[in-house]
Enzyme design. Structure first.
Site: not given
Ligand code: SAH
Length: 190
Positions: A38
């Site tokens: 993010s």
């Molecule tokens: N927290 C991260 C952001 C990752 S992007 C950071 O610090 O940068 C969002 C993440 O959510 C992705 O890795 C995606 O695979 C995950 N995601 C999407 N749908 C999901 C679900 N239903 N349960 C768990 N994770 C999910």
């Protein structure tokens, strides 16, 4: 407090070598599997809205581990972080990375974030890094009294960042900012 924490956090260590030179830009960047780390501003805003720097916030749920950057920041501020990721390879590599970096107060689950993490509930704060069409009821129910849920809601370009607080009488909800996250994928979808 949140900014001081982020200033110390080596964001380049959460990225592939090819993208490390861009680690300190204020943008989301690819982490593979069509997912992103993010934007730092949004990580800071969500951390602040969730009230994590308040000492009363002890147990935090992080939905969407991704590369583990948000979990690392939360782990420096809360007593314990519970982080859930649906893509096994991301969950595994985030765990390896965070353990190598010395974070010891994080529990990892490869599973569906729509369900939260019932066995470990309640949580004083919940941060969700992917957008569902509506607020999942399970996440609201896993908030402790006074707890805060920060979550992007909506489809496509039309997402609002919501802050939901659990009060003695129910829930108070407000939309704080316009945002754009990857979708929170429902169980059984790809
Ligand atoms: N927290 C991260 C952001 C990752 S992007 C950071 O610090 O940068 C969002 C993440 O959510 C992705 O890795 C995606 O695979 C995950 N995601 C999407 N749908 C999901 C679900 N239903 N349960 C768990 N994770 C999910």
């Amino acid at each position: 407090g949140v900014l001081a924490m982020m200033y110390e956090m080596p964001r380049h260590l959460f990225l592939d070598e090819a993208l490390q030179h861009r680690a300190y830009e204020n943008t989301a960047l690819s982490i593979g599997y069509q997912q992103t780390i993010s934007q730092p501003y949004i990580v800071a805003l969500m951390t602040q809205l969730a009230g994590v720097s308040d000492p009363s916030v002890k147990r935090v749920l992080d939905i969407g581990t991704g590369c583990g950057y948000q979990a690392a920041i939360l782990s420096r501020m809360a007593d314990w972080v519970f982080t859930v990721e649906r893509i096994e390879a991301l969950s595994f590599s985030a765990r390896e990375r965070l353990q190598t970096l010395g974070y010891k107060n994080i529990s990892y689950l490869c599973g569906d974030g729509y369900a939260g993490w019932l066995k470990k509930a309640p949580f004083d704060a919940i941060i969700v890094a992917a957008a569902p069409p509506d607020v999942p009821e399970a996440l609201k129910q896993q908030l402790s009294p006074g707890g805060r849920l920060v979550i992007p809601v909506g489809e496509g370009e039309q997402q609002g960042l919501r802050l939901i607080e659990r009060t003695a009488n129910g829930f108070v909800e407000q939309t704080v900012a316009a945002v754009k996250f990857v979708p929170l994928v429902a169980a059984g979808q790809t």
